[in-house]
Design a protein around this motif. Structure first.
Motif, mmCIF file in Angstrom:
data_model
loop_
_atom_site.group_PDB
_atom_site.id
_atom_site.type_symbol
_atom_site.label_atom_id
_atom_site.label_comp_id
_atom_site.label_asym_id
_atom_site.label_seq_id
_atom_site.Cartn_x
_atom_site.Cartn_y
_atom_site.Cartn_z
ATOM 1 N N ASP A 174 -24.848 -38.614 -57.633
ATOM 2 C CA ASP A 174 -25.808 -39.495 -58.307
ATOM 3 C C ASP A 174 -27.238 -38.972 -58.278
ATOM 4 O O ASP A 174 -28.005 -39.214 -59.224
ATOM 5 C CB ASP A 174 -25.769 -40.889 -57.668
ATOM 6 C CG ASP A 174 -24.426 -41.572 -57.862
ATOM 7 O OD1 ASP A 174 -23.710 -41.190 -58.801
ATOM 8 O OD2 ASP A 174 -24.085 -42.473 -57.067
ATOM 9 N N TYR A 175 -27.617 -38.269 -57.215
ATOM 10 C CA TYR A 175 -29.030 -37.956 -57.039
ATOM 11 C C TYR A 175 -29.341 -36.465 -56.918
ATOM 12 O O TYR A 175 -30.477 -36.067 -57.154
ATOM 13 C CB TYR A 175 -29.576 -38.681 -55.800
ATOM 14 C CG TYR A 175 -29.371 -40.170 -55.858
ATOM 15 C CD1 TYR A 175 -30.025 -40.941 -56.811
ATOM 16 C CD2 TYR A 175 -28.507 -40.801 -54.971
ATOM 17 C CE1 TYR A 175 -29.835 -42.315 -56.880
ATOM 18 C CE2 TYR A 175 -28.308 -42.174 -55.032
ATOM 19 C CZ TYR A 175 -28.970 -42.917 -55.988
ATOM 20 O OH TYR A 175 -28.770 -44.268 -56.059
ATOM 21 N N SER A 219 -27.638 -46.719 -50.397
ATOM 22 C CA SER A 219 -27.398 -47.495 -51.612
ATOM 23 C C SER A 219 -28.618 -48.272 -52.068
ATOM 24 O O SER A 219 -28.544 -49.046 -53.017
ATOM 25 C CB SER A 219 -26.231 -48.465 -51.386
ATOM 26 O OG SER A 219 -26.508 -49.328 -50.297
ATOM 27 N N LEU A 220 -29.767 -48.084 -51.391
ATOM 28 C CA LEU A 220 -30.985 -48.785 -51.786
ATOM 29 C C LEU A 220 -31.584 -48.155 -53.037
ATOM 30 O O LEU A 220 -31.287 -47.014 -53.400
ATOM 31 C CB LEU A 220 -32.004 -48.752 -50.643
ATOM 32 C CG LEU A 220 -31.593 -49.471 -49.348
ATOM 33 C CD1 LEU A 220 -32.697 -49.354 -48.306
ATOM 34 C CD2 LEU A 220 -31.282 -50.940 -49.615
ATOM 35 N N ASN A 221 -32.476 -48.901 -53.644
ATOM 36 C CA ASN A 221 -33.073 -48.466 -54.906
ATOM 37 C C ASN A 221 -34.381 -47.714 -54.698
ATOM 38 O O ASN A 221 -35.033 -47.341 -55.658
ATOM 39 C CB ASN A 221 -33.305 -49.684 -55.812
ATOM 40 C CG ASN A 221 -33.512 -49.275 -57.260
ATOM 41 O OD1 ASN A 221 -33.027 -48.219 -57.684
ATOM 42 N ND2 ASN A 221 -34.234 -50.087 -58.020
ATOM 43 N N GLN A 222 -34.768 -47.492 -53.440
ATOM 44 C CA GLN A 222 -36.004 -46.773 -53.122
ATOM 45 C C GLN A 222 -35.656 -45.314 -52.821
ATOM 46 O O GLN A 222 -34.947 -45.027 -51.854
ATOM 47 C CB GLN A 222 -36.696 -47.412 -51.920
ATOM 48 C CG GLN A 222 -37.366 -48.739 -52.214
ATOM 49 C CD GLN A 222 -38.644 -48.576 -53.010
ATOM 50 O OE1 GLN A 222 -39.206 -47.482 -53.095
ATOM 51 N NE2 GLN A 222 -39.101 -49.667 -53.621
ATOM 52 N N SER A 223 -36.139 -44.395 -53.645
ATOM 53 C CA SER A 223 -35.741 -42.989 -53.512
ATOM 54 C C SER A 223 -36.223 -42.384 -52.204
ATOM 55 O O SER A 223 -35.504 -41.617 -51.563
ATOM 56 C CB SER A 223 -36.271 -42.184 -54.697
ATOM 57 O OG SER A 223 -37.686 -42.242 -54.744
ATOM 58 N N ARG A 271 -34.709 -57.931 -47.979
ATOM 59 C CA ARG A 271 -34.874 -57.187 -49.233
ATOM 60 C C ARG A 271 -36.331 -56.866 -49.530
ATOM 61 O O ARG A 271 -36.698 -56.564 -50.667
ATOM 62 C CB ARG A 271 -34.273 -57.929 -50.437
ATOM 63 C CG ARG A 271 -32.834 -58.406 -50.238
ATOM 64 C CD ARG A 271 -31.910 -57.258 -49.864
ATOM 65 N NE ARG A 271 -31.785 -56.291 -50.944
ATOM 66 C CZ ARG A 271 -31.106 -55.154 -50.871
ATOM 67 N NH1 ARG A 271 -30.484 -54.850 -49.733
ATOM 68 N NH2 ARG A 271 -31.038 -54.343 -51.904
ATOM 69 N N ARG A 273 -34.034 -43.644 -49.396
ATOM 70 C CA ARG A 273 -32.691 -43.084 -49.591
ATOM 71 C C ARG A 273 -32.652 -41.609 -49.203
ATOM 72 O O ARG A 273 -31.740 -41.169 -48.476
ATOM 73 C CB ARG A 273 -32.308 -43.278 -51.056
ATOM 74 C CG ARG A 273 -30.895 -42.930 -51.404
ATOM 75 C CD ARG A 273 -30.627 -43.311 -52.851
ATOM 76 N NE ARG A 273 -31.525 -42.618 -53.771
ATOM 77 C CZ ARG A 273 -32.268 -43.232 -54.690
ATOM 78 N NH1 ARG A 273 -32.244 -44.546 -54.824
ATOM 79 N NH2 ARG A 273 -33.059 -42.527 -55.487
#
Length: 1217
Positions: A837-838, A784-788, A730, A791
């Protein structure tokens, strides 16, 4: 200055010049001339009609000087008035007729000298008959069917003749010869003007002074110019102005003759008494008297024409008439300055600068250019220049670019010829225009700037050409740095290219300045070096490609490669030696070196093979590129190096082996460097420096791998281990993981290329497919990661690899089918969720709006468009099912401004793949939106947004209803089945019945024979109790109302007509309708998905082609369009055409404005009734509607400059056009 000059500031006082009354009376002044009696009886002169000899109010009120107290002659017409006869003129058989003259003028093939000479022969035999022929020619040139008979000519005044002709005027068409569209207009107008010129020229020595021909002709033209019939007014004004031009030339010739004769008389008179020749003196005195009398008579006719025609018609409602008056005024001022070049005439040019019509302003500016080109006129123009300079400066931003271009040229003349010139503050109005998007305006501003810079250099007294070029470059650099408007050197270079091409091609001076140390004498400062490098690279591009920058239209044809060859060879020959030196000097500066690395893109690289001595320069260049890659981490520098690497390693060049060797050695070093940090990074024991170094090494490897096959370096497993270890721990290092993703994906892409070129073994294919599966699994996790950044990179690489390893790519090679990799269901779901979502989300955009980062917002939108295009390609090329695109279609309405072109292109492509399935997908997208609405607010149903989307999607089916018959039937059946599907547990009975309201938006596209079938299908699905429900009844009515399809088809604006849409009704669309279609139709031409079905393009490695983003237009704009028709109407003929247009308007607007009240429609109808009566008023009404010139185009004039700091809409237009 005379009394009339004081009114220079008040155009409202023009009414003081106008004579009251509905009929203009000619102001031609006739002089009695003393002639010696000729032997033999003279033919009796025809008495002049009253209209030809009315006395002018005062000689002093005219801008043309005249002799004081002239004798005025006024005679009444003889004979009694008789009933007008409409029979043709009984002319002599040997004379030319009016029809012959008209045919010769229309054809434009007959020499006007021959026509005029033949007419003059007839006129000399009988001047009444000759004049009558000329009058009938003028009437015919106006487009009038009437004929002036001999009885009318003898018994009627001009006003009565004009009144009779007006009643006989052809009202079947609004066109007349001077307004006929097409090449006929130019030919007829040019021939008519030539006829008038030749007529005056042929009569200049005799007939112009016979006190009959020209006074009578000008009197008739003056009366016709006052007519309310536009054809009479336009044609007569043009002829009168052209005759006036001829008279001005004659007056000037007479003045020159008078001056010459006067000098001869003075010389003879200055001799001593015994040397004088009395006979010679008497002869010269008689000649002087005759010339004075001739000049007085010509000036009298010019005065009458000026006051009777020009003063009234230069402010006519018709712009063409005003433009003709101003154009000829410019000729008078230039050819006869003695009579016209005074403030009394110049004021008309000044006032016309405020005209609302651009053609009039254009003629006015061109007239002023002709005046300022004459150095002798500058003194007389001083007051005019000081009075109207401010207006001319404001016109550089005229809404018509052609006017703005001519104004800039005019200001350049003023700058060059006047002593004061323009101040620096005034020049500041023009400097920014070098960055304008209109290329002609930018070039004109470039000429102005070049002249100004050259003037500064001349003041510094430079000695030779080299120093001149160096000085010019230095002062240009200073201007570029101090410019507060733009940072785009390519626009500045393009503006200066036509005038400063030699200076901007002086590569030797540029490189000498750059290689000179900063501390040396006349060296450049740090900021100046950057500006010069940017301007030099822009000049290299301009010389090599000869194409305008983005946003500027190509004014001329693009140069062929053969024509560009010499410039490319000169650039290459000069820059091969100094380019490695420049790269070495600025290797530490990322911005400068990234610019310098673009230079080889414009080289003729074959020159490296022409001489062995150049190979060392190639080795130096390759070495410098490798050193730059090893030094820098900035993406711009690395991408520039990667681009050069892909060019130099091309097999098209014989030196490619040298490039292969250089970049292989670079890749060896980078791989070895990565191995030193890899173990610590994988074990998690690496410190920040090691992670930083590993990240930068991976960046460099990715750049080199994009240009060179990296499969031999075995980097895939290492990159995959880095990605897995980071996701497990992580510890999401953004740059490290993005670089690892790129390296791994490029390894798989090169492996596929090698597999296509040479079929590998089966074990190798299995290993490659396993690697693809593993990489796709890692990318799926990254989604599904939180780093744009991670992703986004994973999504783009997934789109590329799934396309590259799809079934469609292996059809040509059977052995490669083992490499086909289809996405799993979970991956499909993840990618669809990524869209929602994005891509179709406003959260990040809202955050950027709060921070005000417009440029970041644009970059984000570009990235989203790229990602959406990649996903849509997967659907088009069969990687994903057509149903997967429903997640895209349902956002067509809400995100139309951002992605409308991409979604529309995808929709059209899916129809080519399977029309029925595409229609069902459209229905599915609407069903999904409806279901989401029920989940969010089951008690409150708002269908307006979904219905709007349904309307937009319905218009995509086009107008060929037979072609879309089956798809529409499938769509309706799916929709009805969805509306009456069986309820699930816990649901109320028939929750989807309101979906029929949405489905009704597609009913107008149905054929008549399919409607009963759908109605029966509805009854079979619908319970009997539900037939009375409102949605069901609404859908039934949509199936019954066939007539509703017609206005909707017209509203759609599709350009292709079918046999179900009458062609005649399509042709009746008005201009407003055409504008609407052009706005909507522009989306058909714009697409970000430019690859064909057989040659897919990658998403993350290939730059997307720009697509248009047209401005949206609301249907309610039709009301303002109708208002513009009321404001622009100018004559009876225009009103008749306006009534026809009104019928079309009402037909088109009915569907769009059905919600308006009846009172509004009644008010509109009353306006149209009023419209048809406006022209029936007399001169007072016409004068009241004259436009206010002072409320000109200042507020409306603006230019869009290609800035990077504008609003979102303007930047989107620039990026996607």
């Amino acid at each position: 200055m005379r009394a009339e000059d004081s009114v220079l500031n008040s155009p409202e006082e023009l009414d003081d010049f106008s004579d009251s009354g509905s009929d203009y009376e000619a102001t031609i002044k006739a002089k009695k001339r003393t002639k010696q009696a000729a032997s033999g009886p003279q033919p009796p002169k025809r008495p002049k009609r009253k209209a030809a000899l009315t006395v002018m109010s005062s000689p002093s009120s005219s801008p043309i000087p005249t002799s004081p107290d002239p004798s005025l002659l006024q005679q009444h017409s003889q004979g009694t008035s008789r009933q007008a006869s409409h029979r043709p003129v009984n002319e002599e058989d040997r004379g030319i007729s009016a029809v012959d003259i008209y045919d010769a003028v229309c054809s434009g093939k007959t020499a006007m000298v021959t026509v005029v000479d033949e007419w003059l022969d007839g006129y000399k035999r009988s001047r009444e008959t000759g004049l009558l022929v000329l009058i009938n020619f003028i009437v015919r040139s106006c487009g009038c069917k009437g004929v002036v008979s001999r009885e009318m000519f003898d018994s009627m005044q001009n006003a009565q003749i004009i009144s009779t002709l007006t009643k006989e005027f052809n009202e079947d068409s609004v066109n007349y010869p001077l307004c006929t569209p097409g090449p006929l207009l130019k030919r007829f107008k040019a021939s008519l003007c030539e006829f008038a010129r030749v007529l005056v020229h042929s009569c200049r020595n005799s007939l112009i002074y016979d006190e009959y021909l020209f006074p009578s002709l000008l009197a008739l033209l003056t009366g016709l110019s006052d007519s309310q019939v536009r054809a009479f007014r336009h044609t007569s004004t043009l002829l009168a102005m052209k005759l006036m031009t001829g008279l001005a030339e004659v007056a000037m010739i007479v003045s020159v003759q008078l001056q010459t004769t006067q000098r001869q008389y003075d010389m003879e008179n200055s001799k001593k008494a015994h040397d004088r020749a009395s006979d010679r003196l008497e002869e010269l005195q008689a000649t002087i008297s005759e010339l004075l009398e001739n000049r007085e008579e010509v000036v009298s006719m010019m005065n009458g024409t000026f006051r009777g025609v020009f003063v009234h018609r230069y402010r006519d409602l018709l712009p063409e008439i005003r433009a003709a008056c101003i154009e000829e005024l410019g000729v008078w001022l230039k050819t006869n300055p003695e009579d016209f070049l005074n403030d009394g005439c110049l004021k008309y040019l000044g006032w016309t600068l405020y005209d609302k019509q651009s053609p009039v302003r254009l003629q006015c500016v061109r007239a002023l250019q002709g005046l300022y080109q004459e150095k002798d006129f500058i003194g007389r123009l001083e007051f005019f220049t000081s009075r109207f300079k401010e207006r001319m400066l404001s016109m550089v931003l005229d809404k018509n670019p052609d006017v703005a271009v001519e104004v800039v040229n005019l200001l350049l003349l003023i700058q060059m010829v006047t002593e004061e010139g323009l101040s620096e503050e005034e020049c500041a109005h023009i400097y920014p225009l070098v960055y304008a998007t209109h290329r002609g305006l930018a070039s004109a501003a470039g000429s102005f700037l070049y002249n100004k810079l050259k003037g500064v250099i001349a003041d510094d007294n430079q000695e030779n050409d080299k120093s001149d070029n160096a000085a010019f470059l230095q002062i240009l650099i200073t201007f570029y740095i101090q410019s507060e408007f733009h940072e785009h050197g390519t626009y500045l270079v393009d503006s200066l290219w036509s005038v400063a091409g030699s200076e901007l091609r002086d590569w030797e001076t540029m490189t000498t300045l750059l290689l000179r140390d900063t501390g040396e004498e006349r060296g450049l400062m740090y900021e100046e070096e950057g500006a010069l490098i940017e301007l030099m690279m822009c000049a290299i591009r301009q010389a090599a490609q000869a194409t305008p920058p983005v946003g500027r239209t190509q004014g001329k044809k693009v140069m062929s490669k053969k024509a560009q060859g010499p410039d490319r060879r000169r650039i290459t020959t000069h820059f091969i030696p100094p380019l490695p030196q420049l790269l070495a000097k600025y290797s530490a500066d990322a911005e400068k070196v990234s610019l310098l690395l673009k230079a080889p893109l414009y080289f003729d690289l074959e020159i490296y093979n022409s001489a062995p001595r150049l190979e060392k320069h190639l080795d130096l260049l390759l070495s410098q590129i490798c050193d730059i890659v090893a030094k820098h981490t900035e993406s711009t520098v690395l991408e520039a190096c990667g681009h050069l690497a892909s060019i130099f390693r091309s097999d098209d060049y014989t030196f490619s082996s040298r490039a292969h060797l250089a970049f292989s050695q670079l890749l060896d070093g980078l791989t070895e460097s990565l191995s030193t940090y890899l173990s610590d990074v994988l074990q998690g024991t690496a410190d920040d420096d090691d992670v930083y170094n590993a990240t930068n090494t991976l960046k460099r490897i990715a750049v080199v791998s994009s240009a060179k096959d990296s499969t031999g370096w075995k980097l895939f497993n290492s990159c995959l281990k880095i990605l897995k270890s980071r996701m497990e721990s992580r510890e999401l290092d953004k740059e490290l993981m993005v670089s690892a993703l790129k390296c791994a994906a490029l390894r798989l892409m090169w492996a596929k290329v090698n597999a296509v070129d040479s079929t590998p073994a089966e074990d190798e294919l299995k290993r490659l497919k396993k690697n693809v599966r593993s990489f796709c699994s890692v990318c799926q996790t990254c989604l599904s990661l939180n780093q744009s950044d991670i992703r986004d990179q994973a999504f783009e690489l997934l789109c590329d690899l799934l396309l590259l390893y799809s079934l469609n790519s292996a059809r040509s090679e059977t052995a490669l089918k083992a490499l086909v990799h289809l996405p799993s269901d979970s991956l499909r779901s993840e990618m669809a969720s990524f869209l929602v979502d994005y891509i179709f989300s406003d959260t990040e955009e809202t955050e950027l709006n709060v921070e005000g980062e417009e440029e970041m917002k644009i970059t984000l939108l570009q990235k989203r468009r790229n990602q959406l295009a990649g996903y849509c390609k997967l659907v088009i090329y069969g990687v994903l099912d057509l149903a997967a695109v429903s997640d895209v279609f349902k956002h067509y309405g809400k995100f139309f401004s951002d992605y409308g072109d991409i979604i529309k292109e995808t929709l059209s492509k899916t129809k080519l793949i399977s029309p029925v399935q595409s229609a069902r997908t459209v229905c599915l997208s609407l069903q999904q939106l409806y279901s989401e609405m029920l989940l969010e607010a089951p008690s409150r149903q708002d269908l307006s947004e979904i219905r709007d989307l349904a309307k937009r999607l319905a218009m995509s089916f086009g107008v060929d209803l037979h072609r879309v018959r089956k798809p529409l039937m499938a769509l309706h059946m799916d929709g009805v089945s969805f509306a009456f599907r069986e309820p699930q547990e816990g649901e109320e009975q028939h929750p989807n019945v309101a979906f029929l309201e949405i489905l009704s938006e597609f009913s107008f596209k149905l054929l008549q024979q399919d409607r009963p079938q759908l109605a029966a299908f509805l009854k079979s699905k619908c319970p009997s109790a539900a037939l009375s429900w409102l949605p069901v009844r609404m859908y039934q009515r949509s199936l019954e109302a066939r007539s509703s399809s017609k206005p909707r088809e017209q509203e759609g604006g599709d350009a292709v007509s079918s046999h179900d849409t009458p062609v005649a009704k399509r042709k009746r669309t008005t201009a407003q309708g055409e504008d609407t279609r052009s706005v909507r139709g522009s989306w058909l031409d714009s697409s970000s998905i430019n690859s064909s079905l057989h040659t897919p393009a990658l998403t993350s490695t290939v730059q997307k082609q720009p697509a248009k983003q047209p401005a949206s237009r609301k249907p309610q704009d039709t009301e303002s369009d109708i208002g513009s028709i009321i404001n622009e109407s100018g004559s009876e003929d225009e009103f008749s055409s306006g009534s026809q247009m009104r019928k079309v308007k009402a037909t088109q607007r009915r569907p769009a404005v059905s919600h308006r009240t009846g009172s509004n429609q009644q008010e509109l109808n009353s306006q149209f009734d009023l419209l048809s009566l406006i022209e029936e008023n007399n001169e007072e009404r016409e004068e009241a509607e004259i436009e206010d010139y002072r409320s000109g185009s200042d507020n409306e004039s603006s230019y869009t400059l290609p800035s990077t700091r504008q609003s979102l809409a303007s930047v989107l237009d620039r990026l996607f056009e």
